[in-house]
Design a protein around this motif. Sequence first.
Motif, PDB file in Angstrom:
ATOM      1  N   MET A  71      13.277  30.283 -10.836  1.00 50.83           N
ATOM      2  CA  MET A  71      14.180  29.800 -11.891  1.00 50.83           C
ATOM      3  C   MET A  71      15.267  30.826 -12.206  1.00 50.83           C
ATOM      4  O   MET A  71      14.979  31.980 -12.456  1.00 50.83           O
ATOM      5  N   ARG A  72      16.489  30.364 -12.187  1.00 49.55           N
ATOM      6  CA  ARG A  72      17.599  31.262 -12.512  1.00 49.55           C
ATOM      7  C   ARG A  72      17.575  31.639 -13.992  1.00 49.55           C
ATOM      8  O   ARG A  72      17.173  30.852 -14.835  1.00 49.55           O
ATOM      9  N   GLU A  73      18.064  32.844 -14.253  1.00 51.13           N
ATOM     10  CA  GLU A  73      18.113  33.289 -15.651  1.00 51.13           C
ATOM     11  C   GLU A  73      19.395  32.841 -16.348  1.00 51.13           C
ATOM     12  O   GLU A  73      19.616  33.137 -17.502  1.00 51.13           O
ATOM     13  N   TYR A  74      20.257  32.181 -15.585  1.00 45.22           N
ATOM     14  CA  TYR A  74      21.532  31.733 -16.163  1.00 45.22           C
ATOM     15  C   TYR A  74      21.834  30.354 -15.586  1.00 45.22           C
ATOM     16  O   TYR A  74      21.249  29.946 -14.579  1.00 45.22           O
ATOM     17  N   ASN A  75      22.724  29.619 -16.234  1.00 49.91           N
ATOM     18  CA  ASN A  75      23.115  28.311 -15.698  1.00 49.91           C
ATOM     19  C   ASN A  75      24.053  28.490 -14.509  1.00 49.91           C
ATOM     20  O   ASN A  75      24.753  29.504 -14.402  1.00 49.91           O
ATOM     21  N   THR A  76      24.051  27.473 -13.634  1.00 49.27           N
ATOM     22  CA  THR A  76      25.034  27.435 -12.550  1.00 49.27           C
ATOM     23  C   THR A  76      25.723  26.064 -12.608  1.00 49.27           C
ATOM     24  O   THR A  76      25.380  25.239 -13.472  1.00 49.27           O
ATOM     25  N   LEU A  77      26.615  25.802 -11.687  1.00 49.88           N
ATOM     26  CA  LEU A  77      27.301  24.503 -11.678  1.00 49.88           C
ATOM     27  C   LEU A  77      26.294  23.358 -11.497  1.00 49.88           C
ATOM     28  O   LEU A  77      26.560  22.227 -11.892  1.00 49.88           O
ATOM     29  N   ASP A  78      25.141  23.655 -10.914  1.00 52.64           N
ATOM     30  CA  ASP A  78      24.123  22.610 -10.715  1.00 52.64           C
ATOM     31  C   ASP A  78      23.591  22.055 -12.031  1.00 52.64           C
ATOM     32  O   ASP A  78      23.014  20.971 -12.059  1.00 52.64           O
ATOM     33  N   ASP A  79      23.751  22.821 -13.106  1.00 49.45           N
ATOM     34  CA  ASP A  79      23.174  22.397 -14.376  1.00 49.45           C
ATOM     35  C   ASP A  79      24.072  21.449 -15.174  1.00 49.45           C
ATOM     36  O   ASP A  79      23.708  21.027 -16.269  1.00 49.45           O
ATOM     37  N   PHE A  80      25.244  21.144 -14.637  1.00 49.61           N
ATOM     38  CA  PHE A  80      26.178  20.325 -15.419  1.00 49.61           C
ATOM     39  C   PHE A  80      26.717  19.137 -14.642  1.00 49.61           C
ATOM     40  O   PHE A  80      26.907  19.210 -13.439  1.00 49.61           O
ATOM     41  N   ASP A  81      26.969  18.059 -15.397  1.00 51.88           N
ATOM     42  CA  ASP A  81      27.714  16.945 -14.834  1.00 51.88           C
ATOM     43  C   ASP A  81      29.184  17.257 -15.116  1.00 51.88           C
ATOM     44  O   ASP A  81      29.609  17.286 -16.266  1.00 51.88           O
TER      45      ASP A  81
ATOM     46  N   ILE B 169      25.205  37.969  -7.345  1.00 54.91           N
ATOM     47  CA  ILE B 169      24.011  38.397  -8.089  1.00 54.91           C
ATOM     48  C   ILE B 169      22.763  38.220  -7.221  1.00 54.91           C
ATOM     49  O   ILE B 169      21.928  39.114  -7.121  1.00 54.91           O
ATOM     50  N   PHE B 170      22.673  37.079  -6.573  1.00 52.40           N
ATOM     51  CA  PHE B 170      21.486  36.781  -5.771  1.00 52.40           C
ATOM     52  C   PHE B 170      21.314  37.799  -4.633  1.00 52.40           C
ATOM     53  O   PHE B 170      20.261  38.405  -4.459  1.00 52.40           O
ATOM     54  N   THR B 171      22.388  38.015  -3.887  1.00 49.37           N
ATOM     55  CA  THR B 171      22.311  38.913  -2.727  1.00 49.37           C
ATOM     56  C   THR B 171      22.060  40.349  -3.156  1.00 49.37           C
ATOM     57  O   THR B 171      21.207  41.043  -2.584  1.00 49.37           O
ATOM     58  N   LEU B 172      22.789  40.803  -4.148  1.00 48.69           N
ATOM     59  CA  LEU B 172      22.681  42.211  -4.543  1.00 48.69           C
ATOM     60  C   LEU B 172      21.358  42.488  -5.254  1.00 48.69           C
ATOM     61  O   LEU B 172      20.807  43.586  -5.129  1.00 48.69           O
TER      62      LEU B 172
END
Length: 412
Positions: free
Chosen positions: A1-11, A183-186
């Motif tokens: 689970m991500r600790e922040y929202n991404t574009l996937d979380d919104f319409d 963020i993910f890669t680093l």
Amino acid sequence: MREYNTLDDFDLNGKTVFLRVDFNLPLDKETFEVLDTTRIERVLPTINELFENNAKTVILAHQGRKGSWDFINLEKHAKALEKLTGKKVKFVEDIYGEKAKNEIKNMKNGDIIILDNVRKIEYETDKKTAEEHAKTEFIRNLYPHGDIFVNDAFAAAHRAQCSLIGFTAVLPSAAGRLMEKEIFTLTKIIKNPEKPSIFLFGGAKFSDVIVTIERLLEQKTADKILLTGLPANAFLKSEGYDLGIKNEEALKKEGDEEQFKEIRNLMKKYNDEIYLPIDFAIKENNNRKEITSDELPTNQPLFDIGSKSTNKFKEILKDAKTIFLSGPCGVFEEDIFIKGTKEIFTFVGETDAFSIVGGGHTVAAVKKLGLESKISHISTGGGSLEKFMMGEKLPVIEALKKAKDKHLKKIV
Ligand code: 3PG
Ligand code: MG
């Protein structure tokens, strides 16, 4: 689970999105033409996704700093973005006044506009909390006209500035696709680097590098450190080498006795982990000449590492599973001094290691050598990347985490 929202979380359909990006670009000092559009290119996945989902995209960005020669409006950035997306991008010469608000109100689905350089706002660069920034006229004027705030400015993630974090206190907020990828890669690299993990530092600055190296070794993010460029010179001087007047003067411009003492302590503690060059290239009759460390001092500047050092470093790098390159090995802009950078960077590209590159000059060197496709991750960050690698918390990322699941009522 991500600790922040991404574009996937919104319409995103029909939503007005404030998108903060880092379009702080290198410009030609005379013509002010944009020299490199990498930072724009890297945000295209986010911009295209917003467009394809019928969002109205309002871009916020900065260029230069107040008082600096490259502190200009963002008209050229809009043109460059238009060219790269093939879509109409309107530059609005206003940030939060009536003009900007009217433009935003009149936008249609799929429209893209870019507001003016946010650093024209007096308090933009103040370092405050998101809540404090949200009280400014800037944020208060704009946010009622938006539905979502998206931050894709990883390269500015180490700044707690108004347009970078203020909206997260009042709007549903998300990381853009570039931010997410960085963020993910680093994170993977600093939390769990595949070992051995080797960091190479070079370039023309050394004072910030000292504490970075210490943290990397302390936290076992790095197993070995290879030094080239000015950082190598600073370490060699601390180890007692007389580099010659020109090199010593260049070091004195940036460092004082305190820093050389810090380096000596670091070398005592990590003597087996830190590797220094053993030979160098200087200019003689406009040609490259290599000298060994036994031949020091020299009355010429050290412009590159020599072949013996290159071979020694390659030998160390060949077993690495993670390699981080921060700074070129020499003055790669000059053809006779690109050799060290070329051989090391090309070698890194050929290994199976996961390779990461960051910082303006390092990325420029990778591009000049045509190695973009050989490097696993090219970060858009400079200062932000360095802080991230040291394990420091970045204000922009912290603000996005804090904003997760907040204000969502506003858009459902
Ligand atoms: C950068 O290029 O370093 C970022 O855009 C941040 O800019 P700054 O260093 O002027 O704050
Ligand atoms: Mg900077």
